[in-house]
Every structure is written in C-alpha cells, then in structure tokens.
Scaffold this active site. Sequence first.
Site, PDB file in Angstrom:
ATOM      1  N   ARG A  18       0.850  -1.214   0.000  1.00  0.00           N
ATOM      2  CA  ARG A  18       0.000   0.000   0.000  1.00  0.00           C
ATOM      3  C   ARG A  18       0.881   1.258   0.000  1.00  0.00           C
ATOM      4  NH1 ARG A  18      -3.567  -3.789  -1.430  1.00  0.00           N
ATOM      5  NH2 ARG A  18      -4.603  -4.810   0.297  1.00  0.00           N
ATOM      6  N   HIS A 137      -2.190 -12.347 -12.492  1.00  0.00           N
ATOM      7  CA  HIS A 137      -3.303 -12.731 -11.608  1.00  0.00           C
ATOM      8  C   HIS A 137      -4.171 -13.678 -12.427  1.00  0.00           C
ATOM      9  CE1 HIS A 137      -6.270 -12.068  -8.265  1.00  0.00           C
ATOM     10  NE2 HIS A 137      -7.025 -12.637  -9.198  1.00  0.00           N
ATOM     11  N   HIS A 175      -0.048 -16.692  -6.910  1.00  0.00           N
ATOM     12  CA  HIS A 175      -0.951 -17.233  -5.884  1.00  0.00           C
ATOM     13  C   HIS A 175      -1.819 -18.378  -6.423  1.00  0.00           C
ATOM     14  CE1 HIS A 175      -3.377 -14.216  -7.864  1.00  0.00           C
ATOM     15  NE2 HIS A 175      -2.936 -13.236  -7.140  1.00  0.00           N
ATOM     16  N   LEU A 220      -8.463 -13.306  -2.700  1.00  0.00           N
ATOM     17  CA  LEU A 220      -8.627 -13.716  -4.099  1.00  0.00           C
ATOM     18  C   LEU A 220      -7.271 -14.089  -4.682  1.00  0.00           C
ATOM     19  CD1 LEU A 220     -11.239 -11.072  -5.270  1.00  0.00           C
ATOM     20  CD2 LEU A 220     -11.583 -13.553  -5.089  1.00  0.00           C
ATOM     21  N   ASP A 248       1.487 -12.701  -0.990  1.00  0.00           N
ATOM     22  CA  ASP A 248       0.264 -11.938  -1.273  1.00  0.00           C
ATOM     23  C   ASP A 248      -0.287 -11.329   0.012  1.00  0.00           C
ATOM     24  OD1 ASP A 248      -1.657 -10.750  -2.833  1.00  0.00           O
ATOM     25  OD2 ASP A 248      -2.859 -12.566  -3.119  1.00  0.00           O
ATOM     26  N   HIS A 252      -5.739  -4.963   4.895  1.00  0.00           N
ATOM     27  CA  HIS A 252      -6.971  -4.160   4.863  1.00  0.00           C
ATOM     28  C   HIS A 252      -7.337  -3.903   6.321  1.00  0.00           C
ATOM     29  CE1 HIS A 252      -8.040  -4.752   0.571  1.00  0.00           C
ATOM     30  NE2 HIS A 252      -7.498  -5.953   0.728  1.00  0.00           N
TER      31      HIS A 252
HETATM   32  O1  DOR Z   1      -6.865 -11.150  -1.803  1.00  0.00           O
HETATM   33  C1  DOR Z   1      -6.297 -10.353  -2.526  1.00  0.00           C
HETATM   34  N1  DOR Z   1      -5.991  -9.110  -2.085  1.00  0.00           N
HETATM   35  N2  DOR Z   1      -6.000 -10.718  -3.766  1.00  0.00           N
HETATM   36  C2  DOR Z   1      -5.500  -9.852  -4.647  1.00  0.00           C
HETATM   37  O2  DOR Z   1      -5.265 -10.244  -5.765  1.00  0.00           O
HETATM   38  C3  DOR Z   1      -5.299  -8.430  -4.280  1.00  0.00           C
HETATM   39  C4  DOR Z   1      -5.145  -8.268  -2.842  1.00  0.00           C
HETATM   40  C5  DOR Z   1      -5.271  -6.832  -2.389  1.00  0.00           C
HETATM   41  O3  DOR Z   1      -4.687  -5.946  -3.013  1.00  0.00           O
HETATM   42  O4  DOR Z   1      -5.922  -6.603  -1.377  1.00  0.00           O
HETATM   43 ZN    ZN Z   2      -1.836  -9.834  -4.631  1.00  0.00          ZN
END
Ligand code: DOR
Ligand code: ZN
Length: 346
Positions: A18, A137, A175, A220, A248, A252
């Site tokens: 981030r 991806h 991933h 994801l 990965d 958040h």
């Molecule tokens: O779970 C995920 N989070 N998969 C991704 O491909 C992106 C990532 C994110 O940027 O939060």
């Molecule tokens: Zn990712």
Amino acid sequence: MTSSLTIRRPDDWHLHLRDGAMMNAVLPETARHFGRAIIMPNLVPPVVTSDDARAYQARILAALPDGMDFEPLMTLYLTENTDPEDVAAAYADGLIHAVKLYPAGATTNSASGVKNFDNVRNVLEKMAEIGLPLCFHGEVTTDEVDIFDREQVFLETVLDPLRQSMPELKVTLEHITTSHGIDYVAGASGDIAGTITTHHLMINRNHILVGGIKPHYYCLPVAKRREHMEALRAAATSGNPRFFLGTDSAPHTDDTKENACGCAGCFTATNTMSLLAHVFEEMGALDKLEGFSSLFGPARYGLAPNDATITLVKEAAAVTFPEKINTPVGPVTVFNPGHPVHWRVA
Ligand code: DOR
Ligand code: ZN
C-alpha cells in the site's frame, strides 16, 4: 526432532505494501524477516509508468525504519495504454523486475487492468524480447464462470493460448490455488513459474465458511477445496524450483474486512516464516523450506540469494503473534491459522 533451522534470508515474490500511513505501519512486518519483495502496483491510482514506480520506490525506502535492510523490487501495473518503451527503459535501468497483469475486475483495485489482450500484445512482445517476467493474476472475471472455477478456466482460455502464441514470454502464475494450476506450471514447457501464498497452504474453503463466515480468511483467488490445498502443499514442499513463496500479504483495515461487502486479502507478513516452518514440518520437508522461500525465487528473477541467514527455532510452548497491527487508519488483523504454532524466527 529438529528444534532449529538456519536458512538464507527469505524474499517475498508477491507483496502488497500500500502507501502512506498503512505502508509505514506494515513495511517493518515484512522487512524484519525478508530481504526483498516484489511490490504489487495496485495502488489507487495504480503504479503504471516508470516515473510512478520510481516515486513509489522512494516512498517505500523513506518509510523503512533506520537499521532495517530491505530492498523493494518494483513492478508496473499493465494497462491497455502502457508504453512498451517505458517498460523496457525501466527494466534496463534496473528499476522494475516484473510487470503485473490484472484481468480487469479480478480483484482489489484492478479496474484499470486488461480487458482486451490484443491491446497489450505490443507490451508483452517487448517483454518477451527483453526477458522481463509477467506476473499474472490468474483468474477470468466473467460473470458466467463460478468463482471457484475461475483459475482453472483462466489456464485453459487465457494463459495457455497466450503462451502458445508467445512461447518466449516469461510468466509467473501468481498465488496458485488449484491442483490445475500446479499441474499446469509443473508440466508446461517454456519459461514458467508459480508462486504460492502462506495462507493457501493452511486454509481451504471450509475454513472460510464452516461455522460462520470468516472475513479474515477471504482473499482472491479464494481458497478452494481441501484437495487443492493438499496439491499446493505437495508442490511447495516438493523441491521443484518452479514453485516459490509469494505471500500476497494484503493489509486491509478491520472495518473494511468485517463488512457487509468485505475486502479480499489475508495479512501474513508478520508470521509467514513461522507458519511455513509449521507446514513444512507437517509435510516432513523442513529441508525444502530454504529452496521455497529463499533460493528458487532469486534464481527465477536472475538475482543472487541473500547473503544473510535467519534461524527458525521450535519452542515447546506455542508461539504468540500480535493479533493485530495497529495503523493510523485502523487495525489490521494478522492471519491466524486457528491452531498452535511452535516455530519462531530467532
Ligand atoms: O486477496 C487479494 N488481495 N488478492 C489480490 O489479488 C489483491 C489483494 C489486495 O490488493 O488486497
Ligand atoms: Zn496480490
């Protein structure tokens, strides 16, 4: 019983740092154990040009606490307007190490990704020519395709045709979550590799959904059936250099995860090496951990392994990790596998 294991310092070949306050808070979690990481470019707005990548790299280095030694390996976010010459110049300068392709709509901040592959062919051809890896991806995004089938359908309808038409392109399937992805990478001819996350070695879709929905296990590509997790564990511990670590780790804040429309991402930067030691020990393959986390990735990217080492120690008592990392924008929950772990990084 092995109670201590010394390996080359690991690298993370897929990391979300981030920006701003969040980056400042999560960067030390990675830099504490990892020497380098491939930095994902899905910021808002994304890291599209070499100037964007240079500026982002400078912000990361400025955020690195004194005394911490960490090298961010930059990537560019491929869009249908990406200039192949800008990409080639950034690679020639040693600024970028890969280009990231998100199919539009596949995941967090992927709206500027690729809708029509014909429109990025010129960039991909240039990358094939200069040997610059493409991080993919690997999911289709069409509504008709079930979310649990999106990786498998991607292999058949996107990745394989693209690689047939451009066999020189170096591809990293990121991933991997299915046995189909594992079989594809293990069996394909040409220059291909795959990254595997820590969390996909530890959870399957039951962990997300049985007994109540667990938003901190949602990411994801979404975790699949148990048999797929077993295939990932077998591949990661096999010693096949095509498979290596890309966590990965994707922070958040809790309010955006524990939400009626929760964000995708598991935050594993803090405890990844402990969790991997746990998995590799369970698989009777502690001797394969160094290859997976510290040797095969650098080899793939044409870099030397780190000179430094880390030591993992197995404790009699379970090791504790912080439950959350506090950031100025809110707490981030650290991935909890839901069972005791006895390994810690000394
Ligand atoms: O779970 C995920 N989070 N998969 C991704 O491909 C992106 C990532 C994110 O940027 O939060
Ligand atoms: Zn990712």
